[in-house]
Design a protein around this motif. Structure first.
Motif, PDB file in Angstrom:
ATOM      1  N   GLY A  29       0.823  -1.199   0.000  1.00 18.09           N
ATOM      2  CA  GLY A  29       0.000   0.000   0.000  1.00 18.09           C
ATOM      3  C   GLY A  29       0.855   1.245   0.000  1.00 18.09           C
ATOM      4  N   SER A  30       0.176   2.370  -0.127  1.00 20.16           N
ATOM      5  CA  SER A  30       0.879   3.649  -0.125  1.00 20.16           C
ATOM      6  C   SER A  30       1.497   3.937   1.237  1.00 20.16           C
ATOM      7  CB  SER A  30      -0.086   4.774  -0.515  1.00 20.16           C
ATOM      8  OG  SER A  30      -1.183   4.811   0.409  1.00 20.16           O
ATOM      9  N   SER A  31       0.964   3.297   2.289  1.00 24.35           N
ATOM     10  CA  SER A  31       1.522   3.502   3.622  1.00 24.35           C
ATOM     11  C   SER A  31       2.768   2.682   3.865  1.00 24.35           C
ATOM     12  CB  SER A  31       0.464   3.175   4.677  1.00 24.35           C
ATOM     13  OG  SER A  31       0.055   1.822   4.531  1.00 24.35           O
ATOM     14  N   GLY A  32       3.127   1.802   2.930  1.00 25.42           N
ATOM     15  CA  GLY A  32       4.331   1.008   3.086  1.00 25.42           C
ATOM     16  C   GLY A  32       4.071  -0.360   3.685  1.00 25.42           C
ATOM     17  N   HIS A  33       2.841  -0.688   4.100  1.00 25.58           N
ATOM     18  CA  HIS A  33       2.520  -1.990   4.670  1.00 25.58           C
ATOM     19  C   HIS A  33       2.033  -2.927   3.571  1.00 25.58           C
ATOM     20  CE1 HIS A  33       2.954  -0.704   8.832  1.00 25.58           C
ATOM     21  NE2 HIS A  33       2.300   0.404   8.516  1.00 25.58           N
ATOM     22  N   PRO A  34       2.409  -4.205   3.627  1.00 26.40           N
ATOM     23  CA  PRO A  34       1.935  -5.155   2.608  1.00 26.40           C
ATOM     24  C   PRO A  34       0.452  -5.422   2.770  1.00 26.40           C
ATOM     25  CG  PRO A  34       3.124  -6.298   4.326  1.00 26.40           C
ATOM     26  CD  PRO A  34       3.276  -4.831   4.609  1.00 26.40           C
ATOM     27  N   SER A  35      -0.116  -6.045   1.768  1.00 30.05           N
ATOM     28  CA  SER A  35      -1.530  -6.394   1.824  1.00 30.05           C
ATOM     29  C   SER A  35      -1.760  -7.472   2.871  1.00 30.05           C
ATOM     30  CB  SER A  35      -2.004  -6.884   0.447  1.00 30.05           C
ATOM     31  OG  SER A  35      -3.338  -7.355   0.515  1.00 30.05           O
ATOM     32  N   VAL A  36      -2.954  -7.488   3.462  1.00 25.43           N
ATOM     33  CA  VAL A  36      -3.253  -8.449   4.515  1.00 25.43           C
ATOM     34  C   VAL A  36      -3.276  -9.861   3.978  1.00 25.43           C
ATOM     35  CG1 VAL A  36      -5.753  -8.242   4.216  1.00 25.43           C
ATOM     36  CG2 VAL A  36      -4.839  -8.924   6.429  1.00 25.43           C
ATOM     37  N   ARG A  37      -3.522 -10.032   2.667  1.00 28.99           N
ATOM     38  CA  ARG A  37      -3.548 -11.373   2.085  1.00 28.99           C
ATOM     39  C   ARG A  37      -2.150 -11.956   1.931  1.00 28.99           C
ATOM     40  NH1 ARG A  37      -7.971 -10.174  -2.735  1.00 28.99           N
ATOM     41  NH2 ARG A  37      -9.662  -9.494  -1.338  1.00 28.99           N
ATOM     42  N   ASN A  38      -1.146 -11.110   1.946  1.00 28.25           N
ATOM     43  CA  ASN A  38       0.227 -11.620   1.941  1.00 28.25           C
ATOM     44  C   ASN A  38       0.683 -12.069   3.326  1.00 28.25           C
ATOM     45  OD1 ASN A  38       0.388 -10.991  -0.775  1.00 28.25           O
ATOM     46  ND2 ASN A  38       1.289  -8.958  -0.402  1.00 28.25           N
ATOM     47  N   VAL A  39      -0.023 -11.638   4.373  1.00 22.95           N
ATOM     48  CA  VAL A  39       0.348 -11.984   5.749  1.00 22.95           C
ATOM     49  C   VAL A  39      -0.406 -13.220   6.219  1.00 22.95           C
ATOM     50  CG1 VAL A  39       0.398 -11.161   8.127  1.00 22.95           C
ATOM     51  CG2 VAL A  39       0.901  -9.582   6.262  1.00 22.95           C
ATOM     52  N   ALA A  40      -1.718 -13.227   6.041  1.00 23.91           N
ATOM     53  CA  ALA A  40      -2.558 -14.317   6.520  1.00 23.91           C
ATOM     54  C   ALA A  40      -3.159 -15.045   5.319  1.00 23.91           C
ATOM     55  CB  ALA A  40      -3.662 -13.775   7.425  1.00 23.91           C
ATOM     56  N   LYS A  41      -2.830 -16.330   5.187  1.00 23.53           N
ATOM     57  CA  LYS A  41      -3.288 -17.113   4.041  1.00 23.53           C
ATOM     58  C   LYS A  41      -4.123 -18.331   4.441  1.00 23.53           C
ATOM     59  CE  LYS A  41       0.918 -15.844   1.523  1.00 23.53           C
ATOM     60  NZ  LYS A  41       2.104 -16.316   0.777  1.00 23.53           N
ATOM     61  N   LEU A  42      -4.360 -18.513   5.720  1.00 25.35           N
ATOM     62  CA  LEU A  42      -5.081 -19.709   6.148  1.00 25.35           C
ATOM     63  C   LEU A  42      -6.563 -19.639   5.800  1.00 25.35           C
ATOM     64  CD1 LEU A  42      -5.055 -22.408   7.705  1.00 25.35           C
ATOM     65  CD2 LEU A  42      -5.443 -21.114   9.805  1.00 25.35           C
ATOM     66  N   TRP A  43      -7.139 -18.456   5.882  1.00 26.42           N
ATOM     67  CA  TRP A  43      -8.582 -18.355   5.650  1.00 26.42           C
ATOM     68  C   TRP A  43      -8.972 -18.750   4.222  1.00 26.42           C
ATOM     69  CZ3 TRP A  43     -13.000 -18.546   7.797  1.00 26.42           C
ATOM     70  CH2 TRP A  43     -14.147 -18.085   7.147  1.00 26.42           C
ATOM     71  N   HIS A  44      -8.107 -18.493   3.260  1.00 21.69           N
ATOM     72  CA  HIS A  44      -8.395 -18.818   1.862  1.00 21.69           C
ATOM     73  C   HIS A  44      -7.840 -20.181   1.460  1.00 21.69           C
ATOM     74  CE1 HIS A  44      -9.725 -14.710   1.358  1.00 21.69           C
ATOM     75  NE2 HIS A  44      -8.584 -14.285   1.882  1.00 21.69           N
ATOM     76  N   SER A  45      -7.314 -20.961   2.402  1.00 22.02           N
ATOM     77  CA  SER A  45      -6.722 -22.256   2.068  1.00 22.02           C
ATOM     78  C   SER A  45      -7.802 -23.312   1.886  1.00 22.02           C
ATOM     79  CB  SER A  45      -5.735 -22.689   3.152  1.00 22.02           C
ATOM     80  OG  SER A  45      -6.423 -22.900   4.362  1.00 22.02           O
ATOM     81  N   SER A  46      -7.478 -24.337   1.075  1.00 20.43           N
ATOM     82  CA  SER A  46      -8.419 -25.432   0.845  1.00 20.43           C
ATOM     83  C   SER A  46      -8.539 -26.336   2.059  1.00 20.43           C
ATOM     84  CB  SER A  46      -7.961 -26.237  -0.372  1.00 20.43           C
ATOM     85  OG  SER A  46      -6.662 -26.776  -0.141  1.00 20.43           O
ATOM     86  N   ARG A  47      -7.522 -26.404   2.872  1.00 19.87           N
ATOM     87  CA  ARG A  47      -7.573 -27.256   4.063  1.00 19.87           C
ATOM     88  C   ARG A  47      -8.649 -26.789   5.019  1.00 19.87           C
ATOM     89  NH1 ARG A  47      -4.294 -27.807   9.013  1.00 19.87           N
ATOM     90  NH2 ARG A  47      -3.196 -25.892   8.461  1.00 19.87           N
ATOM     91  N   LEU A  48      -8.736 -25.479   5.252  1.00 21.86           N
ATOM     92  CA  LEU A  48      -9.771 -24.962   6.137  1.00 21.86           C
ATOM     93  C   LEU A  48     -11.157 -25.149   5.524  1.00 21.86           C
ATOM     94  CD1 LEU A  48     -10.638 -23.415   8.663  1.00 21.86           C
ATOM     95  CD2 LEU A  48     -10.190 -21.290   7.426  1.00 21.86           C
TER      96      LEU A  48
END
Length: 478
Positions: A29-48
């Motif tokens: 983002g413009s604030s310098g922080h990465p997107s939240v989807r690059n940090v947390a990937k479990l919610w979109h995983s097929s295992r869950l």
């Protein structure tokens, strides 16, 4: 048992392929922080997603029972997978909470210290957003009134840019969705513990039984563990692995420590209770693997035994009673000592010669003698002290020799005297004279020198006078 519904946002219902493409293409983002989807990937995983679908499928059939080996049943595998997924969700929640704090710290720095719970932080972040002022209506039902009063008076920072705010809200929605998924999985696992491990669930509770089975890697693995390893399942090893101080770290604080039977115990008694309960957990898990008590009767019996032992530990020590004081003994006690003690004391006492040797006369040089390889001082026991006649080589025994009457009488008989004024029984007939040497004489015989002295004083004395002899007529003549 009804399952809680998961509220999906428009941004959290993306398919796996779409989310993967979005996470790969999403720039910082413009604030310098990465997107939240690059940090947390479990919610979109097929295992869950697959696990949640299987849970909903088996929740519709509550009358199903296990048949055959426990490890081969598909629902048992789903329960073990759900246990492991709960741990992954907890780790994902920690990452999301840290991401939200890093993003929202510029807007409201004090929010991190006022709300330590990750889910409460996410709800407060969504409610406050970029509002210019915090009001009580914004946080009503989210935080306690005391915390809300502090937030109302707090100073807010500059508002976030739209992209950073959108990432923060998306992360908060994802964190709250993970909370709902975790509650649903945990509720299903606890409900199935009565079917998979009825005895272990009756002993420690469904939640603790699910945690123990998940941490051990299955019911069979748990049944093969010794009791000393069962009590450390779930123990925190962060302090020992990262080099922090171990002074305040309690050992063997695992799932068994927080079980239902041990909640009311404190201190060392709780540690002893952990060992007792861990041994019974090993027995209960083996009974569940063998399927010998499917109604949980064995587990309830083991729990009664544990409760009896815990009550025995909490009982106070038995009163030994007041012991009466002994009767006073005011009689005079016999003094220790006597003849034997006096003799021993006299044999060890210092002689007069040694006492004199330890003294030194003032102003007089001490006489010394050669004793082996060293010189020994004589002190006042030198020639000056000996010549003065004040020092005797041996002290001598000043006490009288005590003899019984029978001994005295026997000695008198042997000496031939019966009177008390004659010679002593220890007198001898050997006499040392300066002229003749040794003479043998009779003690009872009169001394010839005394007889000669009497004759000389009678006839040859200068004071003697003529004696008048009497004749036959009785008249004296000169």
């Amino acid at each position: 048992m009804g399952s809680p519904t998961i509220k999906h946002d428009s941004q959290t219902t993306l398919s796996e392929g779409t989310s993967r493409e979005a996470s790969e293409e999403a720039p910082n983002g413009s604030s310098g922080h990465p997107s939240v989807r690059n940090v947390a990937k479990l919610w979109h995983s097929s295992r869950l997603r697959d696990t949640m679908a299987g849970i909903r499928k088996y929740q519709e059939d509550d009358s199903r029972r296990l048949v055959g080996m426990v490890e081969e049943d598909p629902e048992y595998k789903l329960v073990v997978q759900g246990n492991r997924l709960i741990v992954d969700i907890d780790n994902e929640v920690i990452l999301l909470h840290k991401y939200l704090r890093d993003v929202y710290v510029k807007r409201f720095e004090e929010l991190e210290t006022l709300t330590t719970n990750p889910y409460t932080y996410a709800r407060a972040l969504k409610a406050i957003g970029n509002h210019e002022k915090i009001t009580e209506s914004l946080l009503d039902g989210i935080l306690p009134p005391a915390v809300i009063m502090v937030m109302v008076t707090a100073t807010l920072g500059p508002p976030l840019d739209p992209e950073a705010l959108e990432n923060a809200k998306e992360g908060a929605d994802m964190l709250l969705s993970l909370e709902e998924a975790r509650d649903e999985i945990l509720g299903y696992v606890e409900s199935r513990m009565g079917m998979i491990a009825p005895n272990l669930s009756a002993l420690v509770g469904s939640a603790t039984a699910a945690q123990m089975i998940g941490s051990a890697g299955g019911l069979t693995s748990l049944s093969r563990m010794p009791a000393c390893n069962v009590q450390v399942l779930g123990a925190n090893k962060v302090a020992s692995n990262m080099g922090f101080s171990k002074a305040t770290v309690q050992r063997h604080i695992g799932f068994v420590y927080h079980a239902d039977p041990l909640k009311d115990m404190q201190g060392d008694l709780r540690t002893k209770g952990v060992r007792i309960l861990a041994a019974k957990c090993s027995l209960a898990s083996r009974v569940d693997v063998a399927r010998t008590s499917e109604d949980g009767e064995m587990g309830r019996g083991l729990r009664e035994q544990v409760e009896q032992k815990l009550e025995k530990l909490q009982e106070p020590a038995p009163n030994r009673g007041v012991k009466a004081l002994p009767a006073p003994d005011e009689m005079p006690k016999k003094r220790r000592g006597g003849r034997r003690a006096r003799k021993q004391k006299e044999s060890l006492q210092m002689s007069e010669m040694r006492k004199a040797q330890n003294r030194v006369q003032f102003g007089v040089a001490e006489e010394e003698i050669l004793d082996g390889d060293e010189m020994v001082g004589l002190g006042m026991a030198g020639s000056a002290g000996v010549e003065s006649g004040k020092i005797r080589a041996s002290a001598g025994d000043k006490r009288k020799v005590g003899m019984s009457k029978a001994t005295v009488k026997r000695l008198r008989t042997m000496s031939g005297t019966s009177g008390g004024g004659s010679a002593h029984g220890l007198s001898t007939s050997l006499v040392f004279t300066p002229v003749q040497g040794i003479e043998l004489q009779t003690p009872q015989a009169p001394d010839p020198s005394k007889r000669l002295k009497e004759i000389n004083e009678g006839w040859f004395s200068s004071m003697a006078r003529f004696k008048k002899e009497k004749d036959s007529t009785g008249k004296g003549s000169n």
